[in-house]
Motif scaffolding. Structure first.
Motif, short mmCIF file in Angstrom:
data_model
loop_
_atom_site.label_atom_id
_atom_site.label_comp_id
_atom_site.label_asym_id
_atom_site.label_seq_id
_atom_site.Cartn_x
_atom_site.Cartn_y
_atom_site.Cartn_z
N THR A 237 27.11 35.65 -35.05
CA THR A 237 25.96 36.15 -35.24
C THR A 237 25.92 36.91 -34.01
OG1 THR A 237 25.18 34.91 -36.24
CG2 THR A 237 23.38 35.98 -35.45
N VAL A 238 26.15 36.27 -32.69
CA VAL A 238 25.84 37.10 -31.21
C VAL A 238 26.88 38.44 -31.28
CG1 VAL A 238 26.22 36.72 -28.85
CG2 VAL A 238 24.99 34.92 -30.07
N THR B 101 15.49 43.22 -36.95
CA THR B 101 16.64 42.82 -36.47
C THR B 101 16.82 41.21 -36.42
OG1 THR B 101 16.52 44.76 -34.98
CG2 THR B 101 18.09 43.17 -34.31
N SER B 102 15.74 40.47 -36.38
CA SER B 102 16.06 39.15 -36.16
C SER B 102 16.11 38.54 -37.70
CB SER B 102 14.61 38.55 -35.42
OG SER B 102 13.34 38.84 -36.09
N ALA C 296 19.57 39.12 -38.30
CA ALA C 296 20.45 38.14 -37.54
C ALA C 296 20.32 36.95 -38.10
CB ALA C 296 19.99 38.19 -36.26
N LEU D 272 25.30 41.09 -33.16
CA LEU D 272 24.00 41.51 -33.04
C LEU D 272 23.95 43.12 -32.54
CD1 LEU D 272 21.55 39.90 -33.12
CD2 LEU D 272 21.75 39.12 -30.66
N LEU E 209 23.39 45.31 -35.53
CA LEU E 209 22.27 44.93 -36.53
C LEU E 209 21.30 45.93 -36.70
CD1 LEU E 209 22.25 41.12 -36.52
CD2 LEU E 209 23.13 42.55 -38.25
#
Lengths: 336, 256
Positions: free
Chosen positions: A125-126, A223-224, A227, A129, A132
């Motif tokens: 995920t990082v 975005t979150s 994510a 990121l 995204l």
């Protein structure tokens, strides 16, 4: 000339209206539970039937890993709107992390797999990121690129065992643990995902696919949300990778192979996008098919492609979409 | 000074390359007001909304204050969380979801969860019920199948209402309405007007970008006119429409 058209009518069962549960008759309960039970019991019985064909047991294990990857692709593509070509990325990260935990840090297998799943998903995920906040093909390209990047880095710097890979991982104590571990996780993921996408948070995720601007205008950080979705999808992929590493007792650069990205996509095409269960059924068809075609040597790919093309041309909606429609609706010809 | 106004916009400019879409536009809005923004096509009305709601960043120098707090250049979701939301000119419902499920998303938003959303619905457990209640208030027939239909299959009038309902659900302070009347029939507009009145009664400040001047003037307290990105007039609606520059902008100058 008399003209007719096909009319489709929903089956008039109460269970199909939201919020009302089928408790009125055994028939309605079976209508609801039957197909699910068939899948669950069927797949749980498979290892017992394959007692006499040990080679095919391996195939079933790999098939379930592909089913997990296909689930994660279907979720990202058809619910979040992110086309992810990164099955290999998830598998590779999960596999290598599990090997690092197990071999280098001597963490026992029953801890290294869950640990690799969670840390792997967080790492994926990082790493994803930055792309995204963007719409379009960027996510697809970046997910395709990472496995290639990792392969080259491992080769060139000769880290993590280099081209030989990391050997000496713990194996599963016996065949039944080995099989049922992946089967149970796959089934749990399938039904958890089906439930998840119908929750309120699941609707928000689908909203991001339909219209991310309006989600922003509703005060939600898109975005979150993306994510979170990538994290969930990566959990399934990384578990698959960690499982494979322990299955082969080895983690090497072939974990980053393109197969892990492509076959899940083909499975979703065959099974029917957006149904989740279709992704699983698709890999149940594709993986054994591809395995049984080994007999043909290199011609395997040709036959494989022909089967895929056939599906796309004749049943482009996908198997499960077709079957669900047949199951839930009557069809009849009526005069116009 | 700026604390008196719910929204103050000062010196907003925006250029796209060589094109000056907005030049030094500023205005102040009182709480509870209905404020109209008019202007010919391409005069920068939607760009202005985009700048204020954070969907595009204005050029350096412009400032937007919400209740005295500067929100210039904030990301859109943070601005929406403060209570400034908008509809879109091109209707964009969550087209794969049923109409009432469209409202689950704003009801789920952090703002609705903390402040309660429309009539406290975001705090209740059952968002589905609240969503259908909101749709009923905005004119979806409750006992019909309309609230349960997939949003993309709804007629234009309903989709426009759904846009408004989506904004209402999070109980904002300000709603920017980007051409809510466009594409509607006269009877649909007639149904829309009481809705806007209702939002006004609820104390929501409405900022309406419109081409349908006659309908706009029935609800708007004050109007601003834009032309080529510049503010050319502001005031009561009949003053603005009589303004020489506004007439020129719409009809061309009298000198041939």
């Amino acid at each position: 000339m008399e003209q007719t058209r096909k009319e489709r009518i929903d089956r008039g069962l109460k269970v199909r209206t939201g919020g009302i549960y089928a408790i009125s008759s055994g028939r309605e309960i079976m209508y609801l539970v039957g197909p699910r039970l068939l899948l669950i019991v069927g797949i749980l019985l498979v290892p017992l039937f394959l007692e006499f064909a040990p080679y095919w047991k391996r195939v079933v294990n790999i098939m379930c890993v592909y089913a997990l990857l296909a689930l994660s692709f279907d979720f990202l593509a058809n619910y979040v709107g992110l086309v992810c070509l990164g099955g290999a990325f998830f598998v590779g990260v999960g596999g290598y992390l599990s090997a690092i935990f197990n071999v280098y840090l001597s963490i026992p297998m029953y801890l290294s797999i869950p640990l690799a799943t969670v840390t792997g998903a967080a790492l994926c995920t990082v790493l994803l990121l930055p792309c995204l906040p963007l719409r379009g093909v960027y996510f697809a390209i970046v997910t395709l690129m990472y496995p290639l990047l990792f392969t080259r880095v491992i080769e060139a710097l000769d880290v993590l065992g280099g081209t030989n890979g990391i050997t000496g991982l713990d194996g599963f104590p016996n065949q039944y643990v080995e099989q049922y571990a992946i089967i149970v996780v796959m089934l749990l993921s399938l039904f958890a995902m089906r439930r998840f996408v119908s929750q309120d948070i699941g609707l928000v995720i689908r909203g991001v696919k339909d219209n991310d601007q309006a989600v922003r205008a509703s005060g939600i950080n898109v975005t979150s949300i993306k994510a979170l979705s990538v994290f969930i999808a990566a959990l399934m992929g990384c578990f698959g990778g960690a499982y494979i590493a322990h299955l082969y007792m080895w983690a090497g650069i072939s974990l980053f192979a393109l197969d892990f990205s492509i076959i899940p996509i083909a499975s979703v095409v065959i099974g029917g996008g957006g149904t989740l269960v279709g992704a699983v059924i698709g890999s149940f068809i594709l993986v054994p098919l591809s395995e049984s075609l080994r007999f043909f040597g290199t011609l395997r790919i040709v036959i494989y492609c022909a089967a895929l093309t056939g599906f796309i041309v004749f049943k482009s909606e996908g198997l499960m979409v077709y079957l669900q429609r047949k199951y839930h609706q009557f069809e009849r010809w009526v005069k116009v | 000074m700026s604390e008196d106004y719910i929204l103050s916009v000062k010196g907003i400019s925006k250029s796209f390359g060589g094109l000056k879409a907005l030049v030094d536009v500023g205005f102040d809005i009182h709480a509870g007001e209905v404020y109209g923004i008019i202007g010919p096509n391409g005069s920068g009305k939607t760009t202005l909304i985009n700048c204020i709601t954070g969907f595009i960043k204005p050029d350096a120098g412009g400032q937007v204050f919400f209740k005295g707090k500067e929100i210039t250049g904030w990301p859109p979701h943070k601005i929406a969380d403060m209570g400034i939301t908008r509809t879109f000119q091109i209707m964009r419902p969550y087209h794969s979801l049923p109409a009432f499920k469209n409202l689950i998303i704003p009801l789920w938003s952090p703002r609705a969860k903390t402040t309660g959303g429309w009539r406290g619905g975001g705090k209740h457990g059952d968002r589905d019920t609240v969503a259908v209640d909101i749709l009923e208030e905005i004119g979806f027939e409750r006992d019909s199948r309309v609230p349960y239909k997939i949003a993309s299959t709804l007629p234009t009038g309903y989709q426009k209402r759904l846009e408004l309902a989506r904004c209402m659900a999070m109980r904002p302070e300000i709603i920017f309405c980007d051409e809510v009347f466009s594409g509607l029939s006269m009877s649909e507009i007639a149904g829309m007007l009481p809705l806007l009145e209702k939002l006004k009664m609820e104390g929501i400040t409405l900022i309406m970008v419109e081409h349908r001047l006659r309908e706009l003037f029935r609800v708007a307290d004050r109007v601003m006119a834009l032309n080529f990105g510049e503010k050319i007039a502001e005031g009561l609606s009949h003053e603005v429409i009589e303004d020489k520059r506004v007439k020129e902008a719409y009809l061309g100058s009298e000198k041939v």
